[in-house]
Motif scaffolding. Sequence first.
Motif, PDB file in Angstrom:
ATOM      1  N   ILE A 106     -36.415  89.839  18.498  1.00  0.00           N
ATOM      2  CA  ILE A 106     -37.202  89.135  17.466  1.00  0.00           C
ATOM      3  C   ILE A 106     -36.298  88.164  16.702  1.00  0.00           C
ATOM      4  CG2 ILE A 106     -38.449  89.447  15.275  1.00  0.00           C
ATOM      5  CD1 ILE A 106     -39.605  92.060  16.442  1.00  0.00           C
ATOM      6  N   ILE A 107     -35.082  88.608  16.382  1.00  0.00           N
ATOM      7  CA  ILE A 107     -34.137  87.748  15.651  1.00  0.00           C
ATOM      8  C   ILE A 107     -33.718  86.559  16.523  1.00  0.00           C
ATOM      9  CG2 ILE A 107     -31.767  87.667  14.750  1.00  0.00           C
ATOM     10  CD1 ILE A 107     -33.767  88.849  12.753  1.00  0.00           C
ATOM     11  N   ASN A 108     -33.517  86.786  17.814  1.00  0.00           N
ATOM     12  CA  ASN A 108     -33.197  85.692  18.735  1.00  0.00           C
ATOM     13  C   ASN A 108     -34.311  84.641  18.678  1.00  0.00           C
ATOM     14  OD1 ASN A 108     -33.613  84.393  21.568  1.00  0.00           O
ATOM     15  ND2 ASN A 108     -31.524  85.156  21.697  1.00  0.00           N
ATOM     16  N   PHE A 109     -35.565  85.113  18.715  1.00  0.00           N
ATOM     17  CA  PHE A 109     -36.696  84.185  18.654  1.00  0.00           C
ATOM     18  C   PHE A 109     -36.757  83.466  17.300  1.00  0.00           C
ATOM     19  CE2 PHE A 109     -40.991  83.243  17.229  1.00  0.00           C
ATOM     20  CZ  PHE A 109     -41.378  82.339  18.200  1.00  0.00           C
ATOM     21  N   PHE A 110     -36.640  84.230  16.211  1.00  0.00           N
ATOM     22  CA  PHE A 110     -36.729  83.621  14.868  1.00  0.00           C
ATOM     23  C   PHE A 110     -35.660  82.549  14.660  1.00  0.00           C
ATOM     24  CE2 PHE A 110     -39.095  87.260  12.468  1.00  0.00           C
ATOM     25  CZ  PHE A 110     -40.315  86.651  12.757  1.00  0.00           C
ATOM     26  N   SER A 111     -34.428  82.819  15.130  1.00  0.00           N
ATOM     27  CA  SER A 111     -33.352  81.842  14.913  1.00  0.00           C
ATOM     28  C   SER A 111     -33.659  80.544  15.667  1.00  0.00           C
ATOM     29  CB  SER A 111     -31.998  82.417  15.331  1.00  0.00           C
ATOM     30  OG  SER A 111     -31.974  82.725  16.706  1.00  0.00           O
ATOM     31  N   LYS A 112     -34.162  80.670  16.890  1.00  0.00           N
ATOM     32  CA  LYS A 112     -34.471  79.460  17.675  1.00  0.00           C
ATOM     33  C   LYS A 112     -35.661  78.712  17.094  1.00  0.00           C
ATOM     34  CE  LYS A 112     -32.350  81.449  21.706  1.00  0.00           C
ATOM     35  NZ  LYS A 112     -32.454  81.955  23.060  1.00  0.00           N
ATOM     36  N   TYR A 113     -36.633  79.472  16.635  1.00  0.00           N
ATOM     37  CA  TYR A 113     -37.814  78.884  16.008  1.00  0.00           C
ATOM     38  C   TYR A 113     -37.399  78.103  14.750  1.00  0.00           C
ATOM     39  CZ  TYR A 113     -42.147  78.896  13.229  1.00  0.00           C
ATOM     40  OH  TYR A 113     -43.216  78.529  12.455  1.00  0.00           O
ATOM     41  N   ALA A 114     -36.522  78.722  13.955  1.00  0.00           N
ATOM     42  CA  ALA A 114     -36.068  78.088  12.707  1.00  0.00           C
ATOM     43  C   ALA A 114     -35.177  76.883  12.991  1.00  0.00           C
ATOM     44  CB  ALA A 114     -35.307  79.105  11.856  1.00  0.00           C
ATOM     45  N   PHE A 115     -34.262  77.027  13.966  1.00  0.00           N
ATOM     46  CA  PHE A 115     -33.319  75.948  14.238  1.00  0.00           C
ATOM     47  C   PHE A 115     -34.020  74.751  14.872  1.00  0.00           C
ATOM     48  CE2 PHE A 115     -29.140  78.612  14.329  1.00  0.00           C
ATOM     49  CZ  PHE A 115     -29.416  79.036  13.045  1.00  0.00           C
ATOM     50  N   ARG A 116     -35.157  74.994  15.507  1.00  0.00           N
ATOM     51  CA  ARG A 116     -35.940  73.845  15.967  1.00  0.00           C
ATOM     52  C   ARG A 116     -36.759  73.275  14.809  1.00  0.00           C
ATOM     53  NH1 ARG A 116     -39.224  74.110  21.396  1.00  0.00           N
ATOM     54  NH2 ARG A 116     -40.969  74.969  20.258  1.00  0.00           N
ATOM     55  N   ALA A 171     -37.877  74.798   3.379  1.00  0.00           N
ATOM     56  CA  ALA A 171     -39.217  75.175   3.866  1.00  0.00           C
ATOM     57  C   ALA A 171     -39.095  76.106   5.069  1.00  0.00           C
ATOM     58  CB  ALA A 171     -40.005  73.924   4.238  1.00  0.00           C
ATOM     59  N   VAL A 172     -38.112  75.840   5.932  1.00  0.00           N
ATOM     60  CA  VAL A 172     -37.912  76.682   7.121  1.00  0.00           C
ATOM     61  C   VAL A 172     -37.480  78.089   6.706  1.00  0.00           C
ATOM     62  CG1 VAL A 172     -36.512  76.986   9.208  1.00  0.00           C
ATOM     63  CG2 VAL A 172     -37.392  74.719   8.613  1.00  0.00           C
ATOM     64  N   ARG A 173     -36.564  78.167   5.722  1.00  0.00           N
ATOM     65  CA  ARG A 173     -36.126  79.491   5.247  1.00  0.00           C
ATOM     66  C   ARG A 173     -37.293  80.255   4.624  1.00  0.00           C
ATOM     67  NH1 ARG A 173     -31.566  76.715   3.125  1.00  0.00           N
ATOM     68  NH2 ARG A 173     -32.308  77.013   0.990  1.00  0.00           N
ATOM     69  N   ASP A 174     -38.103  79.562   3.815  1.00  0.00           N
ATOM     70  CA  ASP A 174     -39.252  80.222   3.171  1.00  0.00           C
ATOM     71  C   ASP A 174     -40.237  80.759   4.208  1.00  0.00           C
ATOM     72  OD1 ASP A 174     -38.085  79.604   0.818  1.00  0.00           O
ATOM     73  OD2 ASP A 174     -39.433  77.953   0.281  1.00  0.00           O
ATOM     74  N   LYS A 206     -28.658  82.784   6.121  1.00  0.00           N
ATOM     75  CA  LYS A 206     -27.377  82.380   5.541  1.00  0.00           C
ATOM     76  C   LYS A 206     -26.509  81.615   6.528  1.00  0.00           C
ATOM     77  CE  LYS A 206     -25.751  86.425   4.113  1.00  0.00           C
ATOM     78  NZ  LYS A 206     -24.921  87.369   3.344  1.00  0.00           N
ATOM     79  N   SER A 207     -27.004  81.408   7.759  1.00  0.00           N
ATOM     80  CA  SER A 207     -26.162  80.746   8.762  1.00  0.00           C
ATOM     81  C   SER A 207     -25.854  79.314   8.318  1.00  0.00           C
ATOM     82  CB  SER A 207     -26.888  80.717  10.111  1.00  0.00           C
ATOM     83  OG  SER A 207     -28.024  79.877  10.012  1.00  0.00           O
ATOM     84  N   ASP A 208     -24.775  78.766   8.857  1.00  0.00           N
ATOM     85  CA  ASP A 208     -24.357  77.408   8.478  1.00  0.00           C
ATOM     86  C   ASP A 208     -25.414  76.357   8.792  1.00  0.00           C
ATOM     87  OD1 ASP A 208     -21.941  78.133   7.418  1.00  0.00           O
ATOM     88  OD2 ASP A 208     -20.855  77.957   9.315  1.00  0.00           O
ATOM     89  N   VAL A 209     -26.295  76.666   9.745  1.00  0.00           N
ATOM     90  CA  VAL A 209     -27.327  75.687  10.087  1.00  0.00           C
ATOM     91  C   VAL A 209     -28.368  75.592   8.968  1.00  0.00           C
ATOM     92  CG1 VAL A 209     -29.102  75.075  11.787  1.00  0.00           C
ATOM     93  CG2 VAL A 209     -26.965  76.126  12.543  1.00  0.00           C
ATOM     94  N   LEU A 210     -28.776  76.756   8.436  1.00  0.00           N
ATOM     95  CA  LEU A 210     -29.856  76.752   7.430  1.00  0.00           C
ATOM     96  C   LEU A 210     -29.345  76.717   5.991  1.00  0.00           C
ATOM     97  CD1 LEU A 210     -32.409  79.331   8.923  1.00  0.00           C
ATOM     98  CD2 LEU A 210     -32.466  76.851   9.055  1.00  0.00           C
ATOM     99  N   LEU A 211     -28.105  77.170   5.772  1.00  0.00           N
ATOM    100  CA  LEU A 211     -27.575  77.197   4.399  1.00  0.00           C
ATOM    101  C   LEU A 211     -26.071  76.896   4.457  1.00  0.00           C
ATOM    102  CD1 LEU A 211     -28.625  77.903   1.499  1.00  0.00           C
ATOM    103  CD2 LEU A 211     -27.594  80.134   1.817  1.00  0.00           C
ATOM    104  N   PRO A 212     -25.740  75.608   4.604  1.00  0.00           N
ATOM    105  CA  PRO A 212     -24.337  75.277   4.852  1.00  0.00           C
ATOM    106  C   PRO A 212     -23.487  75.388   3.597  1.00  0.00           C
ATOM    107  CG  PRO A 212     -25.629  73.281   4.628  1.00  0.00           C
ATOM    108  CD  PRO A 212     -26.598  74.420   4.531  1.00  0.00           C
ATOM    109  N   GLY A 213     -22.232  75.788   3.790  1.00  0.00           N
ATOM    110  CA  GLY A 213     -21.272  75.741   2.688  1.00  0.00           C
ATOM    111  C   GLY A 213     -20.807  74.300   2.509  1.00  0.00           C
ATOM    112  N   ALA A 214     -20.077  74.032   1.443  1.00  0.00           N
ATOM    113  CA  ALA A 214     -19.637  72.671   1.130  1.00  0.00           C
ATOM    114  C   ALA A 214     -18.747  72.092   2.231  1.00  0.00           C
ATOM    115  CB  ALA A 214     -18.891  72.678  -0.195  1.00  0.00           C
ATOM    116  N   ASP A 215     -18.014  72.983   2.940  1.00  0.00           N
ATOM    117  CA  ASP A 215     -17.046  72.472   3.921  1.00  0.00           C
ATOM    118  C   ASP A 215     -17.614  72.416   5.343  1.00  0.00           C
ATOM    119  OD1 ASP A 215     -17.396  75.172   3.988  1.00  0.00           O
ATOM    120  OD2 ASP A 215     -15.311  75.656   4.475  1.00  0.00           O
ATOM    121  N   SER A 253     -21.932  80.026  -0.089  1.00  0.00           N
ATOM    122  CA  SER A 253     -22.925  78.942  -0.152  1.00  0.00           C
ATOM    123  C   SER A 253     -24.209  79.375  -0.874  1.00  0.00           C
ATOM    124  CB  SER A 253     -23.256  78.460   1.257  1.00  0.00           C
ATOM    125  OG  SER A 253     -23.566  79.559   2.083  1.00  0.00           O
ATOM    126  N   GLY A 254     -24.179  80.600  -1.436  1.00  0.00           N
ATOM    127  CA  GLY A 254     -25.338  81.025  -2.230  1.00  0.00           C
ATOM    128  C   GLY A 254     -26.289  81.964  -1.523  1.00  0.00           C
TER     129      GLY A 254
END
Length: 816
Positions: free
Chosen positions: A573-583, A592-595, A639-648, A795-796
């Motif tokens: 399920i997590i594999n699917f959710f991550s791909k769904y979100a990253f697309r 909006a994607v995180r929500d 919290k992944s760098d794709v959806l919630l990136p840190g400053a660097d 990154s919060g």
Amino acid sequence: MQGGYPPQQNGAFGQVRGPQPGYAGPYPGQPNYGAPAPAPAPAPPAQKRLDPDAIPSPIQVIEDDKAKSTEPFTTGVRGQAPPLVTTNFQVKDQGNASPRFIRCTAYNMPCTADMAKQSQVPLAAVIKPLATLPPDETPPYVVDHGEGGPIRCNRCKAYMCPYMQFIEGGRRFQCGFCSCVTEVPPHYFQHLDHTGKRVDCYDRPELSLGSYEFLATVDYCKVGPDMLNALHSVSLHSHLQLMSRNTILTFFPFPRFVSVSRENPEMDSVVRVGFVTYNKVLHFYNVKSSLAQPQMLVVSDVSDMFVPLLDGFLVNVNESRLVIESLLDQIPEMFADTRETETVFGPVIQAGLEALKAADCAGKLFVFHTSLPIAEAPGKLKNREDKKLIGTDKEKSLFQPQVGFYNNLAKECVAQGCCVDLFLFPNQYVDVATLGVVPVSTGGSVYKYTYFQAQSDQERFLNDLRRDIQKPVGFDAVMRVRTSTGIRATDFYGSFFMSNTTDVELAGLDCDKAITVEFKHDDKLSEETGALMQCAMLYTSCSGQRRLRIHNMAVNCCSQLADLYRNCETDTIINFFSKYAFRGILNNPTKAVRDTLVNQCAQILACYRKNCASPSSAGQLILPECMKLLPVYLNCVLKSDVLLPGADVSLDDRAYLRQLISCMDVAETHVFFYPRLLPLLESGSLPVAVRDSEERLSKGGVYLLETGLHLFLWVGASAQQELLLNIFGTQSFSQIDPSMTSLPVLDNPFSQRLREIIDSFRAQRSRYMKLMVVKQEDRAELIFRHFLVEDKSASGGASYVDFLCHMHKEIRQLLS
């Protein structure tokens, strides 16, 4: 009485007791989660935090599954969920595809669309058609049905499989997918036994196994698939020294180039190679075996690409070995003094494509590239890195390709069977979102070595290149997923191209790539028949054979929500959710994607609470047994760098990770989102992992952390002298060199065992993980801490405990 967590006066979680099978224990807690609890007068002050030890532990779930899975997993039982991807187990194919080939989000599909909508559990399968199997499992058998080809259903064209029902004494068969009745050809006829099964059932892989291959008939064969060419175009920068002839030629122990060896090790390689170098212009090399020296031909008109020579460009390595060696020795010297800073990119791929067209075959193109292609040429790009857009509605444009040129080029490459692998060595922005379009659409890979330094990165690059060249791969592939009546495949995620809604087209597909398929109802399903899917992939093997690889899967169907929740697989399920979100971030703001993800997860858990759990107070968080890790893993995706990136985190890194995860299998997304953290013990046995939190680290310890892409060795400031001596050969913490990327080879059992563990971790992953030594309190510790995913992130991103409270609040809002 439901087992679980007994409430305590102060609303903290109590101690864990074993829940009843199939049901979760309730999580007692305060109605006003996350806010300070009012302190009862006589009692001690109330706890504001949940006790991290009382919330579901990923490590506990992983270890329990390992303890439970002692027998081989037999695939014959419809609807049975396999062991977790973190468990080592043996598979016996008895009519369903092995979980190494297919994993489902739910092994009990809801019978109706309404039920699926109510639960919000995604219905999907992660399919890895060419997955490599461990040595103790048999690879799929190859079945040859001669000129007539494989037996198929007349109507839906599903291939013969264990779900076909033979009738009328074996003269006809009824399709398990569409119920159509088809005549059995005379040469395939066989009598039935008293149970209605064919008497040759167990002699034929397609009647008794979940996975097998058919040899394809002549009409499926393209011209000359036995000529699979590898074209190398080498960019001209400092790392060229690495591409010395010794290096390149040791990758191609050429008679076994790619995986010709696995099919026929005696056979000489049919693979030919060619070489191009480029900056603003392209240099083609004639390396014909009759030449004393290689000859260079330059094409400076990059607007209309052509290959200036046919004879002598693509050659058999063994015949031309001396000329190729001479060329590889000369290239670094030829371009040592070049001052050309502008470079092209599009024409390089066009050149490879033209060469394959001229040779009339499929093949692979390796491109080594370093900078943004700003030279005047097709596919020219400009720098569009703009930090001000992050977090705005325009952020999505940064993940979309800058120009349409590469989409069209990708389409041409797929039509020709030209698979592109891109090796990037950037020191600044190169627009991975655009450069990655062709590799991602052709089924190729992108590798990225930022600020490449020969000393520390050479090993990783050479290992990646070697593995990429030698791993099993299918060329010029097309895949279709058929389903039984009632459901259909509606969406696909991965590295491929689609020109219609049903066919997944791949110029190349290697053993590491997975394709995630989502299913939707278009009618009712029945509990008696269950639901069936068949993945059929037509491809050219490395030896030039045209084959069909078939994977079949049958799952149960249920009319009760409790049955659905009892048989889901959270990792899938997590594999699917991550791909769904990253697309999703291509078209929506990341917030909006995180929500959306949080909302869907809350709905899944609220539906369970409302319909399946026994009544209890609203202050208790109740999770389904097989989904109790959904909140912690979902938080890692958020919290992944794709959806919630840190400053660097650079834009290129985010685009790179987005592309990388789109084709990961379940085991890879699992370790990527929830890394494996091992305390290194003196005993030398493989230790049990600990949870990804700073609280779990001891100053006196040494820990190994792997993410599938990175490998860290964290050393506590007061680690025991003996431990340091055994690992580093030094007694003091201050003497450890944090810049080392490999451990010294020391003559003691601990050193040997640790290096074995590192090697085994690397062997399990599709990319080489560079080792980074992190000393406590060092600057590098910031990078390491980023992967302690149960903690609050820089990154919060929320900690696991806080996110669980937030999730509980969302669920209660939905229920009220």
